[in-house]
Design a protein around this motif. Sequence first.
Motif, PDB file in Angstrom:
ATOM      1  N   UNK A  16      58.493  65.797  72.663  1.00  0.00           N
ATOM      2  CA  UNK A  16      57.046  65.959  72.715  1.00  0.00           C
ATOM      3  C   UNK A  16      56.556  66.906  71.627  1.00  0.00           C
ATOM      4  N   UNK A  17      57.297  67.987  71.382  1.00  0.00           N
ATOM      5  CA  UNK A  17      56.908  68.920  70.330  1.00  0.00           C
ATOM      6  C   UNK A  17      56.855  68.193  68.982  1.00  0.00           C
ATOM      7  N   UNK A  18      57.908  67.426  68.682  1.00  0.00           N
ATOM      8  CA  UNK A  18      57.952  66.710  67.405  1.00  0.00           C
ATOM      9  C   UNK A  18      56.847  65.662  67.342  1.00  0.00           C
ATOM     10  N   UNK A  19      56.659  64.943  68.427  1.00  0.00           N
ATOM     11  CA  UNK A  19      55.618  63.926  68.525  1.00  0.00           C
ATOM     12  C   UNK A  19      54.247  64.523  68.209  1.00  0.00           C
ATOM     13  N   UNK A  20      53.895  65.600  68.910  1.00  0.00           N
ATOM     14  CA  UNK A  20      52.567  66.184  68.730  1.00  0.00           C
ATOM     15  C   UNK A  20      52.426  66.858  67.368  1.00  0.00           C
ATOM     16  N   UNK A  21      53.546  67.391  66.833  1.00  0.00           N
ATOM     17  CA  UNK A  21      53.491  67.985  65.496  1.00  0.00           C
ATOM     18  C   UNK A  21      53.181  66.918  64.449  1.00  0.00           C
ATOM     19  N   UNK A  22      53.814  65.766  64.577  1.00  0.00           N
ATOM     20  CA  UNK A  22      53.536  64.672  63.645  1.00  0.00           C
ATOM     21  C   UNK A  22      52.106  64.164  63.810  1.00  0.00           C
ATOM     22  N   UNK A  50      59.859  60.643  76.251  1.00  0.00           N
ATOM     23  CA  UNK A  50      59.746  60.042  74.932  1.00  0.00           C
ATOM     24  C   UNK A  50      58.356  60.128  74.348  1.00  0.00           C
ATOM     25  N   UNK A  51      58.300  60.094  73.021  1.00  0.00           N
ATOM     26  CA  UNK A  51      57.043  60.037  72.293  1.00  0.00           C
ATOM     27  C   UNK A  51      57.037  58.807  71.418  1.00  0.00           C
ATOM     28  N   UNK A  52      55.923  58.107  71.383  1.00  0.00           N
ATOM     29  CA  UNK A  52      55.810  56.861  70.632  1.00  0.00           C
ATOM     30  C   UNK A  52      55.085  57.121  69.319  1.00  0.00           C
ATOM     31  N   UNK A  53      55.779  56.937  68.213  1.00  0.00           N
ATOM     32  CA  UNK A  53      55.161  57.078  66.896  1.00  0.00           C
ATOM     33  C   UNK A  53      54.827  55.682  66.375  1.00  0.00           C
TER      34      UNK A  53
END
Length: 296
Positions: A169-175, A120-123
């Motif tokens: 993770x890809x979406x997390x780091x892209x954001x 998971x990625x935390x935004x």
Amino acid sequence: MTVSTQTTVTVLGLGAMGRSLAAAFVAAGHPTTVWNRSPGKDADLVARGATSAATVEEAVRASTLVVACLFDHGSVHEVLDSVGEWPADHALVNLTSTEPAGARELAEWAAGLGIPYLDGGIMATPAMIGRPGSALLYSGSSAVFQTYRETLEILGTAEYFGSDAGRASVVDFALLSGMYVMFAGYYHGAAMVRDIGMSAEEFSNRAASWLAAVLPSLPAAGAQIDTGDYSEVLQPLTFTKAALDAIVSASRDAGVDLDIIGPVRDLVDRQIAAGHGAQSSERAFESLNPRPRTAA
């Protein structure tokens, strides 16, 4: 089946984010066990009702849902490689900031040990956890996500991106890249206006209003990038180049380095040099990702 109010939860890692995650689970009534490599960070959580585990193995065995929020990919291994046989049906949700390749490696490692794994990625910032605006992105085991979704949504809205553990993770780091570059642009602007005596705080108020006004244009830009057709022009690359050249000149006059704005100008210059100056400025994207497009 979903598991909710009586789910037992363990949080491994009690940095600022880990403490916020654990506090949210405790506040929601979940029996919560906490563990941290260095002592002394769990006193407040224990006072609220959490249980402190003396060892990682004790913490893992205490709960069916184990949430890791550690420093990096390597620290996840440092902590969990010491655990003996993983308890049957105890799921691991990794909320450590882990690059996509690291998330996939951890998923393979977990599969080899029979550990149900969700990455998971935390935004959100720690203060946002459990409040409106907090969002968490997940990928990996669909069964873990569906089983514990209600519990995970205590932390923030939960969105699932598929079985590939690296996708979230890809979406997390892209954001995050958009956020960091936006702040870097603000830093550059604040450095420019310092030359005329404007404070960074005053400039920040102007920047926040300006960015809020222009951000709604992003979906239209994204739609154009997806088509690869930049012939419908709102602002041509030649106009954007003129603006960037002027900003570069003004920056030099103000004594501001070009570490931030210079590379942006370079993206535009490459597209103009390739003969695309009359096309829409969104074409600068092609300087970043020039791979051939595949048919939809």
